[in-house]
Scaffold this motif. Structure first.
Motif, PDB file in Angstrom:
ATOM      1  N   HIS A 173       0.840  -1.207   0.000  1.00 42.96           N
ATOM      2  CA  HIS A 173       0.000   0.000   0.000  1.00 42.96           C
ATOM      3  C   HIS A 173       0.873   1.256   0.000  1.00 42.96           C
ATOM      4  O   HIS A 173       0.539   2.247  -0.664  1.00 42.96           O
ATOM      5  N   ARG A 174       1.980   1.208   0.712  1.00 45.15           N
ATOM      6  CA  ARG A 174       2.873   2.376   0.744  1.00 45.15           C
ATOM      7  C   ARG A 174       3.462   2.645  -0.634  1.00 45.15           C
ATOM      8  O   ARG A 174       3.517   3.799  -1.084  1.00 45.15           O
ATOM      9  N   LEU A 175       3.879   1.580  -1.319  1.00 45.27           N
ATOM     10  CA  LEU A 175       4.397   1.741  -2.681  1.00 45.27           C
ATOM     11  C   LEU A 175       3.331   2.311  -3.607  1.00 45.27           C
ATOM     12  O   LEU A 175       3.602   3.187  -4.431  1.00 45.27           O
ATOM     13  N   ALA A 176       2.114   1.800  -3.474  1.00 44.55           N
ATOM     14  CA  ALA A 176       1.026   2.268  -4.337  1.00 44.55           C
ATOM     15  C   ALA A 176       0.732   3.747  -4.109  1.00 44.55           C
ATOM     16  O   ALA A 176       0.328   4.463  -5.032  1.00 44.55           O
ATOM     17  N   GLU A 177       0.922   4.205  -2.881  1.00 44.84           N
ATOM     18  CA  GLU A 177       0.706   5.625  -2.582  1.00 44.84           C
ATOM     19  C   GLU A 177       1.848   6.498  -3.091  1.00 44.84           C
ATOM     20  O   GLU A 177       1.631   7.635  -3.526  1.00 44.84           O
TER      21      GLU A 177
END
Length: 304
Positions: A238-242
């Motif tokens: 999720h952090r990468l996607a953000e």
């Protein structure tokens, strides 16, 4: 049957590789503790779909050379990827990268964005997500001693680790599959090489130092993650996607860190769908389907 039938010298290092098919080049970068065997149920289908698929063993892994006194860190592997593309006369390619290969993919995309048409990262290491406490302790306190493990002790150690990479543990990592993952290390040289060329370079600085540059990526990015990954928590996906503009996250229900072992058909479908999607330059023309494929910046609904 040898999955990697060819050898190529890149910057003085022998690399074993497979290069089949035509159309848009797609380069598969494996993870650790692994080698290109992990792609065996995926790559042939990508080739059959009409893509040029290039699969290779990182130096120090699998069938490629285990070079003496040669840097095989993530940074060095990133440079060697550029050399491999040059040797194969590939100016631009799609990258599909798993685990530590995902760190190589991230660094390559940051350093050479013009050479990456699209990027898929699968259960990748990122930020400060690695190494685990087990590997950190080995690296800091026990690395030299582990290089001299006897075969039985080494097999037991690596088998425990490999069983953690899949959702059902020993039910998947057994018989021929387990033997194939252990095969490159069935010698004193192989065991030493595992710690020298792989474990020694488990170091989050290679991903932390580019973390603030992920926002500069403009190529299409698809993040694929096993819901039950024990090594790389879903929070990092999720952090990468953000942090990556327009990146799409897909979570594969019930799958572990080696998602291509747990769900090879799903992984294949996601790769082929991603290769067919419209990118930011408008090259290709696949419309999103009812499940949201092709819609960037969102997570697909779970499918069981």
């Amino acid at each position: 049957m040898n999955f990697l039938p060819c050898d190529l010298i890149v910057d003085g290092v022998r690399i074993s590789y497979r290069d089949r098919g035509a159309s848009e080049p797609v380069v598969f970068v494996h993870g650790t503790p692994s080698h290109s065997y992990e792609w065996r149920n995926v790559v042939p289908h990508v080739e059959a779909a009409g893509h040029r698929a290039i699969t290779y063993d990182l130096p120090g892994y699998g069938r490629s050379e285990r070079p003496v006194d040669r840097d095989t860190s993530v940074a060095a592997q990133t440079d060697l990827l550029a050399g491999l593309l040059d040797a194969l006369d590939i100016e631009q390619a799609a990258l599909v990268a798993h685990d530590i290969g995902g760190a190589i993919g991230q660094r390559f995309a940051v350093a050479h964005p013009e050479r990456v048409r699209r990027l898929m990262i699968i259960d990748t290491v990122s930020y400060d997500s690695w190494p685990s406490e087990t590997w950190r302790k080995i690296i800091e306190e026990q690395l030299e001693g582990h290089m001299h493990l006897q075969q039985e002790a080494f097999d037991a150690l690596l088998t425990r680790q490999l069983e953690m990479t899949v959702a059902d543990g020993a039910a998947t990592m057994t018989d021929d599959v387990l033997d194939a993952y252990l095969a490159p290390h069935r010698s004193a040289l192989g065991r030493v090489s595992f710690f020298e060329h792989q474990v020694r370079h488990y170091d989050s600085r290679y991903t932390e130092e580019i973390a603030d540059q992920l926002g500069s990526l403009t190529m299409p990015v698809h993040i694929l993650w096993g819901e039950r990954d024990q090594w790389q928590p879903l929070a990092y996906a999720h952090r990468l996607a953000e942090d990556i503009p327009g990146a799409r996250l897909t979570v594969v229900p019930g799958a572990g860190h080696f998602v291509m072992e747990d769900a090879p058909e799903r992984v294949t479908a996601e790769i082929l769908g991603f290769l067919a999607e419209e990118d930011l330059s408008g090259r290709s023309c696949t419309e999103p389907d009812d499940e949201g494929r092709g819609v960037r910046g969102s997570e697909e609904p779970d499918k069981s």
